[in-house]
Design a protein around this motif. Sequence first.
Motif, mmCIF file in Angstrom:
data_model
loop_
_atom_site.group_PDB
_atom_site.id
_atom_site.type_symbol
_atom_site.label_atom_id
_atom_site.label_comp_id
_atom_site.label_asym_id
_atom_site.label_seq_id
_atom_site.Cartn_x
_atom_site.Cartn_y
_atom_site.Cartn_z
ATOM 1 N N SER A 32 0.847 -1.193 0.000
ATOM 2 C CA SER A 32 0.000 0.000 0.000
ATOM 3 C C SER A 32 0.884 1.245 0.000
ATOM 4 C CB SER A 32 -0.912 0.026 1.234
ATOM 5 O OG SER A 32 -1.728 -1.124 1.280
ATOM 6 N N ARG A 33 0.421 2.287 -0.687
ATOM 7 C CA ARG A 33 1.187 3.538 -0.688
ATOM 8 C C ARG A 33 0.273 4.719 -0.946
ATOM 9 N NH1 ARG A 33 3.331 5.350 -6.008
ATOM 10 N NH2 ARG A 33 2.562 3.975 -7.670
ATOM 11 N N THR A 34 0.757 5.890 -0.579
ATOM 12 C CA THR A 34 0.055 7.141 -0.855
ATOM 13 C C THR A 34 0.642 7.768 -2.109
ATOM 14 O OG1 THR A 34 -0.388 7.536 1.494
ATOM 15 C CG2 THR A 34 -0.471 9.442 0.029
ATOM 16 N N LYS A 36 0.673 11.236 -4.271
ATOM 17 C CA LYS A 36 0.369 12.654 -4.171
ATOM 18 C C LYS A 36 -0.264 13.180 -5.462
ATOM 19 C CE LYS A 36 1.875 13.391 -0.002
ATOM 20 N NZ LYS A 36 0.919 13.763 1.081
ATOM 21 N N LYS A 55 -7.983 2.736 -3.186
ATOM 22 C CA LYS A 55 -8.616 2.790 -1.867
ATOM 23 C C LYS A 55 -9.225 4.157 -1.586
ATOM 24 C CE LYS A 55 -7.814 1.464 2.940
ATOM 25 N NZ LYS A 55 -6.809 1.002 3.935
ATOM 26 N N ASP A 56 -8.606 5.212 -2.136
ATOM 27 C CA ASP A 56 -9.139 6.566 -1.969
ATOM 28 C C ASP A 56 -8.522 7.468 -3.035
ATOM 29 O OD1 ASP A 56 -10.738 8.512 -0.866
ATOM 30 O OD2 ASP A 56 -9.293 9.082 0.676
ATOM 31 N N LYS A 78 -12.339 5.809 -6.375
ATOM 32 C CA LYS A 78 -12.230 4.885 -5.240
ATOM 33 C C LYS A 78 -13.044 3.611 -5.498
ATOM 34 C CE LYS A 78 -14.453 6.069 -1.463
ATOM 35 N NZ LYS A 78 -14.750 6.782 -0.209
ATOM 36 N N ASP A 102 -4.733 13.604 -3.832
ATOM 37 C CA ASP A 102 -3.984 12.631 -3.042
ATOM 38 C C ASP A 102 -4.756 11.310 -3.002
ATOM 39 O OD1 ASP A 102 -2.131 14.576 -2.612
ATOM 40 O OD2 ASP A 102 -2.674 14.947 -0.519
ATOM 41 N N GLU A 104 -4.800 6.869 -2.089
ATOM 42 C CA GLU A 104 -4.271 5.682 -1.426
ATOM 43 C C GLU A 104 -4.529 4.509 -2.347
ATOM 44 O OE1 GLU A 104 -5.065 4.939 2.794
ATOM 45 O OE2 GLU A 104 -5.943 6.945 2.879
ATOM 46 N N CYS A 106 -3.475 0.265 -3.354
ATOM 47 C CA CYS A 106 -2.860 -1.008 -2.988
ATOM 48 C C CYS A 106 -2.458 -1.723 -4.270
ATOM 49 C CB CYS A 106 -3.830 -1.878 -2.193
ATOM 50 S SG CYS A 106 -4.285 -1.206 -0.583
#
Length: 225
Positions: A32-34, A36, A55-56, A78, A102, A104, A106
Amino acid sequence: MSKCEQCIIRQFNSLKALTKDELIRISGCKTSRTVKKGDIIFEEGDSINGVYCIKDGVCKLSKLSANGKDQIVKLVVKGDLLGQRSLIGDESANLSAVALNDMEVCFIPKSEIMSDLENNPKFTLDMLQQMAHDLKESDNVIVDMAQKSVKNRLADVLLYISEHFGTDDADYLSITLSREDYASIVGTATESAIRILSQFKKEGLISTKGKQIRIEDHEGLRRVE
């Protein structure tokens, strides 16, 4: 790191067809990572070697045309999966994915997804149905490009964003796109998109604050030809 079997997001994509044991296995190997705003998730020509579960956040999928301009073909939200077509076709990415805000995400490795495609018919069918739906939407876009005016297409895009992504507390569209992005979606020059949006504003169909857009007359936009 959230567990796939406990993640509500999977209910919005093909992962809902996986068994609990399959989800537990995927949880053990996913990353998982964010991402930007403005960051590239993958580029056209990349070997993805897996799928991304959003995820978002929201990203745009675009393709570079022969004249060097980006054509946005889809906004991904999402719950959606990214990369499944390249995975099943065993080919490099045909599109580029860039974060509009931004995000999220996976990432699930190719080996894990291929194992489930081979052993879970329900998952395979759901994945194929989703790709068939995407192809249907692409067909509709092609017809719109050929038969609708640029004004009509731009009005449709504003309404689509409003209906699918919603608005903020001040009723501005929750997804903020650049004028270049709007032009890319409808297939026109940036100058034309700016001119049409200005016309919509003069007619009271929309109002703006910087890049933000608020729809003032939904029915009026639906009547644009």
